[in-house]
Design a protein around this motif. Structure first.
Motif, PDB file in Angstrom:
ATOM      1  N   ARG A   1      -4.419  31.003 116.485  1.00 16.99           N
ATOM      2  CA  ARG A   1      -5.004  32.352 116.410  1.00 16.99           C
ATOM      3  C   ARG A   1      -5.420  32.884 117.784  1.00 16.99           C
ATOM      4  N   LEU A   2      -5.492  32.016 118.790  1.00  9.67           N
ATOM      5  CA  LEU A   2      -5.949  32.428 120.121  1.00  9.67           C
ATOM      6  C   LEU A   2      -4.840  32.538 121.152  1.00  9.67           C
ATOM      7  N   THR A   3      -3.620  32.198 120.802  1.00  8.23           N
ATOM      8  CA  THR A   3      -2.556  32.137 121.801  1.00  8.23           C
ATOM      9  C   THR A   3      -2.252  33.472 122.455  1.00  8.23           C
ATOM     10  N   GLN A   4      -2.432  34.559 121.771  1.00 11.36           N
ATOM     11  CA  GLN A   4      -2.140  35.879 122.347  1.00 11.36           C
ATOM     12  C   GLN A   4      -3.392  36.670 122.709  1.00 11.36           C
ATOM     13  N   GLN A   5      -4.550  36.050 122.581  1.00 15.10           N
ATOM     14  CA  GLN A   5      -5.808  36.746 122.874  1.00 15.10           C
ATOM     15  C   GLN A   5      -6.078  36.767 124.377  1.00 15.10           C
TER      16      GLN A   5
END
Length: 118
Positions: free
Chosen positions: A9-13
């Motif tokens: 869920r954080l890879t593109q944040q």
């Protein structure tokens, strides 16, 4: 290198630098004040006086606490000499604990994975 080990869920944040000792000093209180904003996950990267890089990913913001907090997404890592990731074993819930004198990440069997003194 750490990106592959972060929760999906954080890879593109986008990440934002909240605390830097060069800018903010070495106080744990300053780290808690700057790092506890918004309740977002935190990536703590440390370089010691010998140039070794290591740190922790916390599923929760770094903050002062009376007990341990976080989730099994929390992990420790080291770049000595290549990246090594140390994930939750499932044996306990000792993820992160911070007080005015000490920040601890990971632990069990009477030991602490990483700690920073005040």
């Amino acid at each position: 290198q750490l990106g592959a080990h972060l929760p999906p869920r954080l890879t593109q944040q986008p990440w934002q630098l909240l605390f830097c000792t060069r800018r903010d000093g070495f106080s744990l209180q300053s780290l808690y004040r700057r790092g506890g904003q918004g309740g977002c996950p935190a990536l703590l990267l440390i370089r010691d006086t010998e140039g070794q890089a290591f740190g922790a990913f916390s599923s929760s913001a770094i903050r002062c606490s009376s007990g341990f907090y976080g989730t099994g997404e929390t992990f420790l890592f080291s770049f000595c000499p290549e990246l090594k990731v140390f994930r939750w074993t499932g044996r306990n819930n000792f993820f992160v604990k911070g007080d005015v004198n000490l920040l601890m990440v990971g632990g069990g069997s009477g030991r602490v994975g990483r700690w920073l003194g005040g």
